[in-house]
Write an enzyme that holds these catalytic residues in place. Structure first.
Site, short mmCIF file in Angstrom:
data_model
loop_
_atom_site.label_atom_id
_atom_site.label_comp_id
_atom_site.label_asym_id
_atom_site.label_seq_id
_atom_site.Cartn_x
_atom_site.Cartn_y
_atom_site.Cartn_z
N LYS A 22 1.67 -5.99 -2.75
CA LYS A 22 1.31 -6.48 -1.41
C LYS A 22 -0.20 -6.71 -1.29
O LYS A 22 -0.64 -7.76 -0.83
CB LYS A 22 1.76 -5.47 -0.35
CG LYS A 22 1.18 -5.71 1.03
CD LYS A 22 1.69 -4.72 2.04
CE LYS A 22 0.88 -3.46 2.16
NZ LYS A 22 -0.42 -3.59 2.86
N ASN A 23 -0.97 -5.72 -1.71
CA ASN A 23 -2.41 -5.79 -1.47
C ASN A 23 -3.13 -6.78 -2.38
O ASN A 23 -4.30 -7.09 -2.15
CB ASN A 23 -3.05 -4.40 -1.59
CG ASN A 23 -2.69 -3.52 -0.41
OD1 ASN A 23 -2.10 -3.99 0.57
ND2 ASN A 23 -3.03 -2.25 -0.49
N CYS A 118 -3.07 -0.50 10.25
CA CYS A 118 -2.58 0.88 10.24
C CYS A 118 -3.43 1.74 11.17
O CYS A 118 -4.63 1.52 11.29
CB CYS A 118 -2.69 1.46 8.85
SG CYS A 118 -1.54 0.78 7.67
N ARG A 123 -11.65 2.14 10.67
CA ARG A 123 -11.55 0.95 9.83
C ARG A 123 -12.33 -0.24 10.38
O ARG A 123 -11.77 -1.30 10.68
CB ARG A 123 -10.08 0.57 9.62
CG ARG A 123 -9.29 1.67 9.01
CD ARG A 123 -7.90 1.25 8.68
NE ARG A 123 -7.80 0.70 7.34
CZ ARG A 123 -6.68 0.26 6.81
NH1 ARG A 123 -5.58 0.25 7.52
NH2 ARG A 123 -6.64 -0.19 5.59
N ASP A 306 -3.66 5.65 -0.66
CA ASP A 306 -2.32 5.21 -0.25
C ASP A 306 -1.21 6.07 -0.83
O ASP A 306 -0.06 5.94 -0.42
CB ASP A 306 -2.10 3.74 -0.65
CG ASP A 306 -2.87 2.78 0.25
OD1 ASP A 306 -3.43 3.23 1.27
OD2 ASP A 306 -2.91 1.58 -0.07
N ARG A 398 6.59 -2.95 6.22
CA ARG A 398 5.37 -3.69 5.90
C ARG A 398 5.07 -3.66 4.41
O ARG A 398 4.35 -4.54 3.91
CB ARG A 398 4.17 -3.08 6.63
CG ARG A 398 4.18 -3.29 8.13
CD ARG A 398 2.93 -2.73 8.75
NE ARG A 398 1.74 -3.22 8.08
CZ ARG A 398 0.56 -2.63 8.09
NH1 ARG A 398 0.40 -1.51 8.74
NH2 ARG A 398 -0.47 -3.15 7.45
C1 UD1 Z 1 -7.33 -1.62 1.47
C2 UD1 Z 1 -5.83 -1.55 1.36
C3 UD1 Z 1 -5.32 -0.20 1.87
C4 UD1 Z 1 -6.06 0.94 1.17
C5 UD1 Z 1 -7.56 0.76 1.25
C6 UD1 Z 1 -8.32 1.78 0.43
C7 UD1 Z 1 -5.20 -3.86 1.67
C8 UD1 Z 1 -4.54 -4.88 2.54
N1 UD1 Z 1 -5.25 -2.61 2.16
O1 UD1 Z 1 -7.65 -1.54 2.86
O2 UD1 Z 1 -3.93 -0.13 1.60
O3 UD1 Z 1 -5.71 2.16 1.82
O4 UD1 Z 1 -7.92 -0.54 0.76
O5 UD1 Z 1 -7.91 1.74 -0.90
O6 UD1 Z 1 -5.60 -4.13 0.56
N2 UD1 Z 1 -14.98 0.37 5.84
C9 UD1 Z 1 -16.03 0.24 6.71
N3 UD1 Z 1 -16.49 -1.01 7.02
C10 UD1 Z 1 -15.95 -2.14 6.46
C11 UD1 Z 1 -14.88 -2.01 5.57
C12 UD1 Z 1 -14.41 -0.73 5.27
O7 UD1 Z 1 -16.55 1.25 7.23
O8 UD1 Z 1 -16.41 -3.24 6.75
C13 UD1 Z 1 -14.47 1.72 5.51
C14 UD1 Z 1 -13.05 1.94 6.01
O9 UD1 Z 1 -13.04 2.36 7.35
C15 UD1 Z 1 -12.57 3.01 5.06
C16 UD1 Z 1 -13.28 2.65 3.73
O10 UD1 Z 1 -14.38 1.83 4.11
O11 UD1 Z 1 -12.99 4.27 5.48
C17 UD1 Z 1 -12.43 1.88 2.73
O12 UD1 Z 1 -11.86 0.77 3.38
P1 UD1 Z 1 -11.43 -0.55 2.59
O13 UD1 Z 1 -11.52 -0.31 1.12
O14 UD1 Z 1 -12.16 -1.70 3.17
O15 UD1 Z 1 -9.90 -0.66 3.00
P2 UD1 Z 1 -9.09 -1.95 3.38
O16 UD1 Z 1 -9.57 -3.11 2.57
O17 UD1 Z 1 -8.97 -2.07 4.84
#
Ligand code: UD1
Length: 422
Positions: A22-23, A118, A123, A306, A398
């Site tokens: 999915k990701n 989620c 986030r 995850d 999902r």
């Molecule tokens: C992706 C995955 C999710 C997984 C996560 C971490 C997808 C669709 N989802 O989510 O399943 O749990 O990676 O492996 O691929 N953060 C910030 N600012 C930002 C971006 C991120 O503070 O602009 C923080 C987030 O709040 C979190 C951390 O960075 O604490 C990691 O987030 P991130 O790696 O971006 O997760 P996602 O891409 O949302």
């Protein structure tokens, strides 16, 4: 609303074929907007999030044909447009923010709703936005929408303040058509990001350093549509491995990449489970007396956040103490209350969970709060005494393709019941 009815206690046995990731599929589908013509994606899982992202790219001008029998998605792009997507479309899925990269790259403008997704902590998307600003975009927030404008995107060197899967993917897509050399530092090394990079390179992009902390993107003038096969889902693979472990069964995953779940394999081996790996297979056999373990979630290649929740379900069945530390998201213990309702002894101190395992879990009415918390409840129910009813299963829809069919084929007693009351 549908719910699951699971009669626990059956040892799972047999083979399960792992679906496409999915990701990885989510950003790849969005990246198809970067080229005019027909992109063909294979091994695309039929999931709610995938259906949502398909609607998102259709809204932006793509035509699609998803053959769920063959898991093949055809995407036809003639021209794309920017537009405020209906909030209804994006509120359930944080990955909708991925459209910023391709829209900025091709049109120099992107209007995207601040994402939902989620319920696991704040986030924010500040890293995505800071990266696009470094690449020359101006960003404004208006009425819940991010409005990004760039007369001309420019190459940049940008260091992410924290490792982010989403920001790495988004900024890569944003930079592929920008003349010059863009360097991204402190990048996510997750296989999903690498898969996106391989797809973009197949389209003609010039990205190097994939799977390392520094990714360099040499801009090209144009990308061409290609046929591409999405990599296997490592989180689904890990979840079925844990379902095998918690039932002390004998389960073989096929069509997976063992290396992608090495941190889980190491944890399970240390605990005493027997694990054999082949080229695209992993087999787990029961442990005589599994021991408690300690893990900390970290960016790849560390233990994936995850899989933290379903791993905790396993820990509740293992005699002794296990410790889990969640370092990626600040609110990712919503499964704990539900596991306690099933008789688990778990205490939380800050971001540390201490699990005193060994008592058999008992069935209870329980509810999913997010996708991976849902996976924990399913895994727990497979081992629990009695019949567990799990509500709000739209969360697991999902991310888990054909869940009932796959678990039933392994011998689980699981039914999806139509029409619950909440
Ligand atoms: C992706 C995955 C999710 C997984 C996560 C971490 C997808 C669709 N989802 O989510 O399943 O749990 O990676 O492996 O691929 N953060 C910030 N600012 C930002 C971006 C991120 O503070 O602009 C923080 C987030 O709040 C979190 C951390 O960075 O604490 C990691 O987030 P991130 O790696 O971006 O997760 P996602 O891409 O949302």
């Amino acid at each position: 609303m549908d719910y699951y009815r699971i009669k626990g206690g059956k040892k799972l046995k047999g083979q399960v074929r792992i679906s496409g990731a999915k990701n990885a599929a989510l950003p790849v589908i969005v990246a198809s907007l970067l080229a005019d013509g027909e992109t063909v994606l294979k091994n695309v899982p039929d999931l709610k999030d995938i259906r949502t992202i398909i609607k998102v790219i259709e809204y932006l001008g793509a035509e699609t044909d998803f053959n769920v029998e063959t898991n093949t998605l055809r995407i036809m792009v003639n021209s794309i447009k920017n537009g405020e997507m209906p909030y209804e479309l994006v509120k359930t899925m944080r990955a909708s923010v991925y459209v910023m990269g391709p829209l900025l790259a091709r049109l120099g403008e992107a209007d995207v709703s601040l994402p939902g997704g989620c319920a696991i902590g704040e986030r924010p998307v500040d890293i995505h936005l800071a990266g696009f600003e470094a690449m020359g975009a101006s960003i404004q927030l208006e009425h819940g929408y991010i409005k990004a404008r760039a007369k001309k995107m420019k190459p940049a060197t940008f260091t992410m303040r924290q490792v982010s899967v989403g920001a790495t993917a988004n900024l890569m897509m944003g930079a592929v058509l920008t003349a010059g050399s863009t360097v991204l530092e402190n990048c996510a090394m997750e296989p999903d990001v690498v898969d996106l990079g391989k797809f973009l390179n197949k389209m003609g992009a010039k990205i190097s350093g994939l799977g390392t902390e520094r990714i360099t993107i040499e801009g090209v003038k144009k990308l061409s549509p290609v046929t591409y096969t999405i990599m296997p889902d490592r989180i689904e693979a890990g979840t079925y491995l844990l379902a095998g472990a918690i039932t002390r069964g004998d389960v073989t995953l096929t069509h997976c990449v063992p290396e992608h779940i090495q941190s889980l394999i190491d944890t399970l081996k240390e605990s005493g489970f027997t694990i054999e790996t082949g080229e695209s297979r992993v087999r787990i056999a029961p442990a005589k007396k599994p021991a408690g373990f300690m893990i900390k979630t970290l960016p790849y290649p560390g233990f994936p956040t995850d899989l933290q929740a379903p791993l905790m379900a396993l820990a509740t069945t293992i005699q002794g103490i296990s410790v889990i530390i969640e370092t990626i998201f600040e609110n990712r213990y919503t499964h704990v209350g539900e596991l306690r309702r099933m008789g688990a002894d778990i205490s939380i101190e800050g971001n540390t969970a201490i699990i005193r395992g060994g008592n058999r879990l008992m069935s209870a009415p329980i509810m999913m709060s997010d996708l991976r918390a849902g996976a924990a409840l399913i895994v727990a129910s497979l081992a629990a005494k009695g019949v567990t009813e799990i509500r709000r299963i739209y969360h697991s829809d999902r991310g888990y393709e054909n869940l009932t069919e796959k678990l039933s084929a392994l011998g689980a007693d699981i039914r999806r019941v139509k029409g619950g009351t909440f």
